[in-house]
Design a protein around this motif. Structure first.
Motif, PDB file in Angstrom:
ATOM      1  N   ILE A  98       9.754   0.346  -9.039  1.00 11.23           N
ATOM      2  CA  ILE A  98       8.447  -0.084  -8.553  1.00 11.23           C
ATOM      3  C   ILE A  98       8.593  -0.488  -7.086  1.00 11.23           C
ATOM      4  N   GLY A  99       7.723   0.065  -6.242  1.00 13.84           N
ATOM      5  CA  GLY A  99       7.698  -0.309  -4.829  1.00 13.84           C
ATOM      6  C   GLY A  99       6.611  -1.337  -4.579  1.00 13.84           C
ATOM      7  N   VAL A 100       6.848  -2.261  -3.636  1.00 15.30           N
ATOM      8  CA  VAL A 100       5.879  -3.306  -3.316  1.00 15.30           C
ATOM      9  C   VAL A 100       5.759  -3.465  -1.806  1.00 15.30           C
ATOM     10  N   SER A 101       4.520  -3.470  -1.310  1.00 11.66           N
ATOM     11  CA  SER A 101       4.262  -3.863   0.072  1.00 11.66           C
ATOM     12  C   SER A 101       2.898  -4.521   0.134  1.00 11.66           C
ATOM     13  N   ARG A 102       2.536  -4.998   1.321  1.00 14.66           N
ATOM     14  CA  ARG A 102       1.260  -5.689   1.487  1.00 14.66           C
ATOM     15  C   ARG A 102       0.120  -4.715   1.785  1.00 14.66           C
ATOM     16  N   ASP A 103       0.398  -3.418   1.803  1.00 14.67           N
ATOM     17  CA  ASP A 103      -0.642  -2.430   2.065  1.00 14.67           C
ATOM     18  C   ASP A 103      -1.659  -2.392   0.932  1.00 14.67           C
ATOM     19  N   SER A 104      -2.837  -1.843   1.211  1.00 13.09           N
ATOM     20  CA  SER A 104      -3.899  -1.747   0.213  1.00 13.09           C
ATOM     21  C   SER A 104      -3.568  -0.677  -0.828  1.00 13.09           C
TER      22      SER A 104
ATOM     23  N   LEU B  79       3.670 -11.939  -4.817  1.00 14.37           N
ATOM     24  CA  LEU B  79       4.984 -11.418  -5.222  1.00 14.37           C
ATOM     25  C   LEU B  79       6.001 -11.585  -4.102  1.00 14.37           C
ATOM     26  N   CYS B  80       5.570 -11.343  -2.871  1.00 11.14           N
ATOM     27  CA  CYS B  80       6.477 -11.509  -1.723  1.00 11.14           C
ATOM     28  C   CYS B  80       7.029 -12.938  -1.672  1.00 11.14           C
TER      29      CYS B  80
ATOM     30  N   MET C  26       5.579 -12.707  11.104  1.00 14.60           N
ATOM     31  CA  MET C  26       6.052 -12.846   9.728  1.00 14.60           C
ATOM     32  C   MET C  26       5.869 -11.493   9.037  1.00 14.60           C
ATOM     33  N   GLY C  27       6.962 -10.951   8.520  1.00 15.88           N
ATOM     34  CA  GLY C  27       6.897  -9.636   7.894  1.00 15.88           C
ATOM     35  C   GLY C  27       7.760  -9.565   6.654  1.00 15.88           C
ATOM     36  N   VAL C  28       7.648  -8.448   5.956  1.00 14.27           N
ATOM     37  CA  VAL C  28       8.427  -8.229   4.735  1.00 14.27           C
ATOM     38  C   VAL C  28       9.846  -7.812   5.118  1.00 14.27           C
ATOM     39  N   ASP C  29      10.808  -8.555   4.612  1.00 11.42           N
ATOM     40  CA  ASP C  29      12.217  -8.223   4.783  1.00 11.42           C
ATOM     41  C   ASP C  29      12.559  -7.192   3.699  1.00 11.42           C
ATOM     42  N   ARG C  30      12.949  -6.003   4.125  1.00 12.28           N
ATOM     43  CA  ARG C  30      13.252  -4.934   3.160  1.00 12.28           C
ATOM     44  C   ARG C  30      14.295  -5.449   2.165  1.00 12.28           C
ATOM     45  N   SER C  31      13.911  -5.531   0.890  1.00 11.77           N
ATOM     46  CA  SER C  31      14.754  -6.130  -0.146  1.00 11.77           C
ATOM     47  C   SER C  31      14.563  -5.399  -1.470  1.00 11.77           C
ATOM     48  N   THR C  32      15.604  -5.401  -2.300  1.00 13.82           N
ATOM     49  CA  THR C  32      15.545  -4.753  -3.608  1.00 13.82           C
ATOM     50  C   THR C  32      16.149  -5.685  -4.654  1.00 13.82           C
TER      51      THR C  32
END
Length: 157
Positions: free
Chosen positions: A67-73, A98-99, A116-122
Motif C-alpha cells: 500500500i502506498g501513502v501520500s498526501r495527494d488527493s 497516517l503520516c 514540512m514534508g513526507v520523509d520517504r519511509s517504508t
C-alpha cells in the motif's frame, strides 16, 4: 502515539484508490508493506512505485499486501495509479493522520527553503499486525529489493 518496531500497529481506516477503504484489521493474516512517499508523478516517487509494481507478484507470493501513502488527493492518486499500472492501492492522507501515526512528517530543505514534508519511509507489518521492520529516509535504488527480502524472510519465520 507513533509506531515502534516489535509493537502492534494501531488499526487505521483510510480512503484509497478504486473506491476502497483500507483498514489494517481487514488485512490481518497477511503481511503489509506500507510505504510513504512525498508526491505523485515525481521522478523518485514514480521510480519507487514502479519498483513495487514490478515486484508485486513476488510480494503476493509471500502473502504480502503493498500500500502506498501520500498526501495527494484520491483523484491525483487514481491518475498516477492508472498511468503507472500499479496493481496496489494508494491511500490519500490529506489530513496527515497516517503520516503522524507513522511519524513521517519531517523538516525538509529544497533549494534553501525549509518546509514540512513526507520523509520517504517504508514499514513492514506482520500477519498479526505487529511492526517488524522500518526504513526511514529511504533512497530509492535497491530499496524495493531490500523490502522484498525482508518480507520473504518474515514469511518463512
Amino acid at each position: 502515539m507513533t509506531v515502534s518496531v516489535d509493537q502492534p500497529v494501531a488499526d487505521f481506516t483510510a480512503a484509497a484508490t478504486s473506491g476502497q477503504t483500507v483498514t489494517l484489521a481487514a488485512l490481518k493474516g497477511r503481511q503489509v508493506v506500507v510505504y510513504f512517499y512525498p508526491k505523485d508523478n515525481t521522478p523518485g516517487c514514480t521510480t519507487q512505485g514502479q519498483g513495487f509494481r514490478d515486484q508485486y507478484d513476488a510480494f503476493k507470493a509471500v502473502n504480502t499486501e503493498v500500500i502506498g501513502v501520500s498526501r495527494d488527493s484520491l483523484k491525483t492518486h487514481e491518475n498516477f495509479k492508472a498511468k503507472q499500472g500499479f496493481p496496489f492501492e494508494l491511500i490519500s492522507d490529506k489530513t496527515e493522520e497516517l503520516c503522524e501515526h507513522f511519524d513521517v512528517i519531517k523538516l525538509k530543505k529544497l533549494y534553501g527553503k525549509e518546509y514540512m514534508g513526507v520523509d520517504r519511509s517504508t514499514f513492514l507489518i506482520d500477519k498479526d499486525g505487529v511492526l517488524r521492520q522500518e526504513w526511514r529516509g529511504v533512497k530509492v535504488p535497491g530499496h524495493v529489493d531490500a523490502v522484498l527480502a525482508a518480507a520473504q524472510a518474515l514469511n518463512k519465520g
